[in-house]
Design an enzyme around this catalytic site. Structure first.
Site, PDB file in Angstrom:
ATOM      1  N   THR A  32       0.727  -0.732  -0.193  1.00 29.90           N
ATOM      2  CA  THR A  32      -0.170  -0.301   0.586  1.00 29.90           C
ATOM      3  C   THR A  32       0.995   1.706  -0.008  1.00 29.90           C
ATOM      4  OG1 THR A  32      -0.050  -0.248   2.590  1.00 29.90           O
ATOM      5  CG2 THR A  32      -0.997  -1.402   1.128  1.00 29.90           C
ATOM      6  N   GLY A  33       0.596   2.621  -0.045  1.00 23.85           N
ATOM      7  CA  GLY A  33       1.115   3.561  -0.520  1.00 23.85           C
ATOM      8  C   GLY A  33       2.012   3.428  -1.429  1.00 23.85           C
ATOM      9  N   ALA A  34       2.083   2.863  -2.436  1.00 27.37           N
ATOM     10  CA  ALA A  34       2.664   1.934  -3.900  1.00 27.37           C
ATOM     11  C   ALA A  34       3.098   3.727  -4.605  1.00 27.37           C
ATOM     12  CB  ALA A  34       2.388   0.690  -3.919  1.00 27.37           C
ATOM     13  N   SER A  35       2.600   4.439  -4.742  1.00 26.41           N
ATOM     14  CA  SER A  35       3.584   5.792  -6.145  1.00 26.41           C
ATOM     15  C   SER A  35       3.654   6.843  -5.350  1.00 26.41           C
ATOM     16  CB  SER A  35       1.441   6.196  -6.414  1.00 26.41           C
ATOM     17  OG  SER A  35       1.079   7.024  -5.418  1.00 26.41           O
ATOM     18  N   SER A  36       4.531   6.190  -4.334  1.00 28.49           N
ATOM     19  CA  SER A  36       5.475   7.238  -4.138  1.00 28.49           C
ATOM     20  C   SER A  36       6.673   7.195  -2.756  1.00 28.49           C
ATOM     21  CB  SER A  36       4.933   8.503  -3.920  1.00 28.49           C
ATOM     22  OG  SER A  36       5.513   9.735  -3.235  1.00 28.49           O
ATOM     23  N   GLY A  37       7.512   7.809  -2.531  1.00 25.65           N
ATOM     24  CA  GLY A  37       8.155   7.604  -2.006  1.00 25.65           C
ATOM     25  C   GLY A  37       8.854   6.013  -1.060  1.00 25.65           C
ATOM     26  N   TYR A  89       0.605  12.855  13.999  1.00 27.21           N
ATOM     27  CA  TYR A  89       1.298  11.805  13.175  1.00 27.21           C
ATOM     28  C   TYR A  89       2.172  10.454  14.510  1.00 27.21           C
ATOM     29  CZ  TYR A  89       5.065   8.997   9.915  1.00 27.21           C
ATOM     30  OH  TYR A  89       5.695   8.305   9.407  1.00 27.21           O
ATOM     31  N   GLY A 125       6.805   3.684  -0.067  1.00 30.97           N
ATOM     32  CA  GLY A 125       6.198   2.380  -1.285  1.00 30.97           C
ATOM     33  C   GLY A 125       6.706   1.923  -2.122  1.00 30.97           C
ATOM     34  N   SER A 148       7.364   4.069  12.169  1.00 31.39           N
ATOM     35  CA  SER A 148       8.198   5.076  12.757  1.00 31.39           C
ATOM     36  C   SER A 148       9.323   4.641  13.421  1.00 31.39           C
ATOM     37  CB  SER A 148       7.826   6.538  12.527  1.00 31.39           C
ATOM     38  OG  SER A 148       8.424   7.145  12.622  1.00 31.39           O
TER      39      SER A 148
END
Length: 336
Positions: free
Chosen positions: A16-21, A158, A23, A145
């Site tokens: 998940t969160g695969a389109s950036s950073g 966060y 991920g 984190s």
């Protein structure tokens, strides 16, 4: 019970969160190591571009547009993985979002949104993954984190979610172990990673945000995550700077607080370089993504701390014992 996981090249991995950073780096490294990957994110154009690029390289990749805050959407992710590749072997809960500003500055709806993504998104993914992995075995890897170990100024919501993810991950591990589910559960704790996170976060400060040094590249997190997909491990710190930041508050919490109160805010601001304006504020809608941030920051490409944690336990114990023996001998010689 000893848990055995498949080699990466034989796995189907959901990210998940695969389109950036982080991920994006996880998807790229997993695909290049032979795994079949299901890349999940909110932005369809970014996922389409990722699938086209990696498929042209020979990768086995499928995509699914989903907001992990939506439990039904996460169920759809699992259905896509099974329909495309026949199974799921590892599930990586990586999607995350954040804000910069004091607890009072951040509106309550934004507090809730950060929890919806960072905590409930991990919960949704963990429950769905556990249901699919029961019996056959596999790995659930949650990206937490170092801010799950201690809080930092300007990122209260966060930090709170990452503390919650720590508790969620530990509880999930115990429940699955007690049930004999043959599922490995790992929490990866990155330090400061050079991703678009500061640009993507909603900002209530009067200056552009940045991540405090030392920074590491997203490939360091990908290395940790993919190791956990193939090797059962409880916790992995991605970056030595992050580990040190976690240890100081445990040893001297008041000193750590005092240091944070002085340097915490300025260390997270970069007035001279606000970054790419097209990436700003993805709290509710996807924005332009990339593997790394657009601010001009130095980042380390490897982490010795991570490599040591990846060593087999027996070898690590021998190494620590050898170091202790060497220190003891050195002290005796120095007294002569």
């Amino acid at each position: 019970m000893s848990i055995r996981l498949k080699p990466l090249a034989e796995q189907v991995i959901v990210v998940t969160g695969a389109s950036s950073g982080n991920g994006l780096a996880i998807v790229e490294q997993a695909a290049r190591q032979g795994a079949a990957v299901v890349a999940v994110a909110r932005g369809e154009p970014a996922l389409d571009a990722l699938r086209t690029r990696l498929a042209a390289e020979g990768a086995k990749i499928a995509t699914c547009v989903a907001d992990v805050a939506d439990a039904d959407a996460v169920e759809r992710v699992a259905a896509v993985a099974v329909a495309t590749f026949g199974r799921i072997d590892s599930w990586v809960n990586n999607a995350g979002t954040g804000t910069y500003g004091t607890l009072e500055q951040v509106p309550l709806d934004d507090h809730r949104r950060v929890f919806d993504v960072n905590y409930f998104g991990v919960l949704h993914g963990s429950l769905v993954a556990a249901r699919y992995l029961r019996g056959q075995g596999g790995a659930i890897v949650n990206v937490g984190s170092i801010l799950g170990d201690r809080a930092i100024l300007q990122q209260g919501p966060y930090c709170a979610t990452k503390h919650a993810v720590q508790a969620l991950t530990d509880t999930l591990r115990m429940e699955l172990e007690a049930a004999g589910a043959n599922i490995s559960v790992t929490l990866v704790k990155p330090g400061a990673i050079d991703t678009p996170f500061p640009e993507h976060a909603r900002n209530f400060m009067d200056k552009p945000p940045r991540l405090p040094p030392p920074l590491y590249t997203p490939e360091v997190v990908a290395d940790a995550v993919l190791h956990a997909c193939a090797h059962p491990q409880r916790t992995l710190y991605a970056g030595g700077g992050g580990l040190l930041s976690s240890l100081l508050p445990q040893l001297a919490p008041r000193i750590a607080d005092a240091i944070m109160e002085v340097v915490g805010t300025p260390a997270q601001q970069k007035p001279a370089d606000p970054g790419d304006p097209e990436r700003r504020d993805n709290l509710y809608q996807p924005r332009k993504g990339a593997r790394r941030g657009s601010q001009h920051l130095l980042a380390r490409h490897s982490s010795l701390t991570l490599q040591v944690q990846k060593l087999p336990k027996a070898l690590l114990v021998l190494g620590v014992a050898g170091l202790g023996t060497t220190i003891a001998i050195g002290r005796r010689l120095s007294r002569r």
